[in-house]
Write an enzyme that holds these catalytic residues in place. Structure first.
Site, PDB file in Angstrom:
ATOM      1  N   SER A 102       9.701  56.068  91.822  1.00  0.00           N
ATOM      2  CA  SER A 102       8.605  56.496  90.898  1.00  0.00           C
ATOM      3  C   SER A 102       8.775  57.178  89.862  1.00  0.00           C
ATOM      4  O   SER A 102       7.941  57.108  88.784  1.00  0.00           O
ATOM      5  CB  SER A 102       7.751  57.419  92.035  1.00  0.00           C
ATOM      6  OG  SER A 102       8.322  58.808  92.245  1.00  0.00           O
ATOM      7  N   GLU A 239       3.693  54.750 104.183  1.00  0.00           N
ATOM      8  CA  GLU A 239       2.762  55.000 102.910  1.00  0.00           C
ATOM      9  C   GLU A 239       1.627  53.990 103.021  1.00  0.00           C
ATOM     10  O   GLU A 239       1.494  52.908 103.407  1.00  0.00           O
ATOM     11  CB  GLU A 239       3.530  54.462 101.815  1.00  0.00           C
ATOM     12  CG  GLU A 239       2.762  54.678 100.412  1.00  0.00           C
ATOM     13  CD  GLU A 239       3.393  54.367  99.264  1.00  0.00           C
ATOM     14  OE1 GLU A 239       4.809  54.679  99.192  1.00  0.00           O
ATOM     15  OE2 GLU A 239       2.959  54.446  98.050  1.00  0.00           O
TER      16      GLU A 239
HETATM   17  N1  MHF Z   1       2.723  59.101  90.395  1.00  0.00           N
HETATM   18  C1  MHF Z   1       2.946  58.291  91.273  1.00  0.00           C
HETATM   19  N2  MHF Z   1       2.714  58.687  92.655  1.00  0.00           N
HETATM   20  C2  MHF Z   1       2.874  58.166  93.718  1.00  0.00           C
HETATM   21  O1  MHF Z   1       2.275  58.423  94.679  1.00  0.00           O
HETATM   22  C3  MHF Z   1       3.290  56.677  93.516  1.00  0.00           C
HETATM   23  C4  MHF Z   1       3.726  56.318  92.167  1.00  0.00           C
HETATM   24  N3  MHF Z   1       3.596  56.979  91.271  1.00  0.00           N
HETATM   25  N4  MHF Z   1       4.484  54.975  91.802  1.00  0.00           N
HETATM   26  C5  MHF Z   1       5.019  54.371  93.105  1.00  0.00           C
HETATM   27  C6  MHF Z   1       3.927  54.450  94.180  1.00  0.00           C
HETATM   28  C7  MHF Z   1       2.688  53.704  94.056  1.00  0.00           C
HETATM   29  N5  MHF Z   1       1.844  54.519  94.698  1.00  0.00           N
HETATM   30  C8  MHF Z   1       0.530  54.354  94.973  1.00  0.00           C
HETATM   31  C9  MHF Z   1      -0.264  53.924  93.572  1.00  0.00           C
HETATM   32  C10 MHF Z   1      -1.478  53.710  93.503  1.00  0.00           C
HETATM   33  C11 MHF Z   1      -2.083  53.601  94.951  1.00  0.00           C
HETATM   34  C12 MHF Z   1      -3.776  53.297  94.860  1.00  0.00           C
HETATM   35  O2  MHF Z   1      -4.428  52.893  94.011  1.00  0.00           O
HETATM   36  N6  MHF Z   1      -4.455  53.234  95.886  1.00  0.00           N
HETATM   37  C13 MHF Z   1      -5.864  53.256  95.881  1.00  0.00           C
HETATM   38  C14 MHF Z   1      -6.048  52.374  97.411  1.00  0.00           C
HETATM   39  C15 MHF Z   1      -6.497  51.051  97.038  1.00  0.00           C
HETATM   40  C16 MHF Z   1      -6.878  50.209  98.355  1.00  0.00           C
HETATM   41  O3  MHF Z   1      -7.755  50.706  98.879  1.00  0.00           O
HETATM   42  O4  MHF Z   1      -6.077  49.249  98.965  1.00  0.00           O
HETATM   43  C17 MHF Z   1      -6.587  54.525  96.035  1.00  0.00           C
HETATM   44  O5  MHF Z   1      -7.676  54.541  95.748  1.00  0.00           O
HETATM   45  O6  MHF Z   1      -5.808  55.467  96.277  1.00  0.00           O
HETATM   46  C18 MHF Z   1      -1.475  53.855  95.990  1.00  0.00           C
HETATM   47  C19 MHF Z   1      -0.139  54.116  95.945  1.00  0.00           C
HETATM   48  C20 MHF Z   1       2.616  55.596  95.305  1.00  0.00           C
HETATM   49  N7  MHF Z   1       3.656  55.795  94.401  1.00  0.00           N
HETATM   50  C1  KIV Z   2       6.368  58.390  97.140  1.00  0.00           C
HETATM   51  C2  KIV Z   2       7.716  58.240  97.706  1.00  0.00           C
HETATM   52  C3  KIV Z   2       7.846  57.855  99.081  1.00  0.00           C
HETATM   53  C4  KIV Z   2       8.687  57.108  96.921  1.00  0.00           C
HETATM   54  O1  KIV Z   2       9.195  56.062  97.399  1.00  0.00           O
HETATM   55  C5  KIV Z   2       8.873  57.488  95.307  1.00  0.00           C
HETATM   56  O2  KIV Z   2       8.480  58.460  94.993  1.00  0.00           O
HETATM   57  O3  KIV Z   2       9.422  56.521  94.739  1.00  0.00           O
HETATM   58 MG    MG Z   3       9.795  54.765  95.993  1.00  0.00          MG
END
Ligand code: MHF
Ligand code: KIV
Ligand code: MG
Length: 340
Positions: A102, A239
């Site tokens: 990330s 996750e």
């Molecule tokens: N700053 C950051 N935080 C993170 O937690 C993260 C990253 N970057 N980059 C890599 C991944 C990507 N991640 C993510 C990014 C977006 C959502 C997201 O938009 N989730 C929606 C859910 C969508 C659905 O309902 O299916 C949400 O509303 O939270 C989830 C995980 C977690 N990781």
């Molecule tokens: C959010 C954690 C599990 C990760 O894979 C990341 O930071 O890349």
């Molecule tokens: Mg990762």
């Protein structure tokens, strides 16, 4: 805590700062570090930012993580992408520090995690490893560095250990990665697996989508979890799956689950540090699972704005930020200049 701090400051003064028990404090604050800036001998020579050298703290081992899991005590995991972010996570008592890919997005400004390279990751892993005195360290294998074959994955994992100086690696994927996880663990490199939402596969998942929202999809996540456990991972990130599903999966396993967006029934939790500390501008999107515990952006903005104002108004630097010269030397110099 305040009492502990002031007692420690008093002892610093008494002993001419010869043996400050910085890590005897529950949470050594950054301000304490800055106060000691005029005593450069306090710090080890390998870091200009100042990683204290004493007293040594015990390194968290895989065995320690296993005993937390057995006791039912949640395992705390935090991402870090450089020396200061690792230093503060370690000082705060995190069990595990993860150099997540990330960092592509939060530290390098890339649109997603697929762009970051092994060399990028290794540079960041090394900086984190230097600051992480106690926490167990994990390096995240980036997209493209492990999917081709178990041999490719082992080669990359070895680079992470040898050149990234981390203690273990993480890779994304379920069943299909089981032979790879087995290969790496058999070489003596602990593997943290990662199932559920696997961000490196966002293009085939249709974006960052919650996984396990149907009975069929939840069964796939469980099967993945069982397969990576069987392959020998020491734990797995789980996750973005519904909390109830994550709880059931956790109960079916004999290795810890580290949840992110997976509810309170996991064996531990992980968050991206810049998200939870609020080190991002107002209005930026954050996933639903993030709880923002601080506002580092606002504090940093305030500090830099104050600096800007004080430079513009010549309030900074003040007398105490300058170096003295003996009066007679100054007068002699002034005379020399006049003669010039
Ligand atoms: N700053 C950051 N935080 C993170 O937690 C993260 C990253 N970057 N980059 C890599 C991944 C990507 N991640 C993510 C990014 C977006 C959502 C997201 O938009 N989730 C929606 C859910 C969508 C659905 O309902 O299916 C949400 O509303 O939270 C989830 C995980 C977690 N990781
Ligand atoms: C959010 C954690 C599990 C990760 O894979 C990341 O930071 O890349
Ligand atoms: Mg990762």
């Amino acid at each position: 805590m305040a009492q502990l701090l002031s007692r420690s400051r008093a002892s610093m003064l008494c002993r001419g700062m010869q043996s400050i028990p910085v890590f005897a404090l529950a949470r050594p604050s950054l301000s304490l570090c800055y106060q000691q800036r005029s005593q450069p001998k306090r710090w080890s020579s390998h870091s200009p930012l100042g990683l204290t050298t004493d007293p040594p703290r015990k390194k968290v081992t895989l065995g320690n993580l296993q005993s937390l899991y057995k006791k039912g005590e949640p395992i705390t995991v935090m991402t870090a992408h450089d020396f200061p972010s690792a230093h503060v996570a370690d000082a705060a008592g995190m069990d595990v520090v993860l150099v997540g890919d990330s960092l592509a997005m939060v530290a390098l400004g890339m649109a997603d995690t697929s762009e970051v390279t092994v060399d990028d990751m290794l540079l960041h892993c090394r900086s984190v490893a230097r600051a992480t005195r106690a926490a167990f360290t994990v390096g995240d294998l980036p997209m493209g560095s492990y999917e081709i074959s178990p041999e490719q994955a082992l080669e990359t994992a070895i680079r992470f250990i040898k050149h990234g100086r981390v203690q273990s690696i993480k890779l994304e994927g379920g069943k299909e990665m089981a032979p790879t996880i087995a290969k790496i663990t058999q070489a003596g490199i602990p593997v943290l697996a990662h199932v559920g939402l696997t961000p490196q596969r966002q293009n085939s998942l249709g974006g960052f989508r919650v996984q396990g929202k149907t009975s069929k999809s939840a069964m796939r996540v469980l099967e993945d979890a069982l397969a990576v456990q069987e392959a020998g991972c020491f734990g797995m990130v789980l996750e973005a799956v519904p909390a109830e599903i994550a709880s059931i999966i956790t109960q079916k396993l004999s290795v810890p689950t580290i949840g992110i967006g997976a509810g309170n029934g996991c064996s531990g939790q992980v968050l991206v540090q810049v998200d939870m500390s609020g080190y991002f501008p107002p209005g930026r999107f954050i996933p639903k699972f993030v709880k923002q515990y601080g506002n580092v952006w606002a504090e940093s903005l305030r500090a830099i704005e104050s600096y800007r104002d004080e430079v513009k108004s010549r309030q900074y630097p003040a007398r105490e930020h300058t170096y003295p010269i003996p009066r007679e030397e100054l007068e002699a110099f002034a005379k020399d200049v006049e003669r010039l």
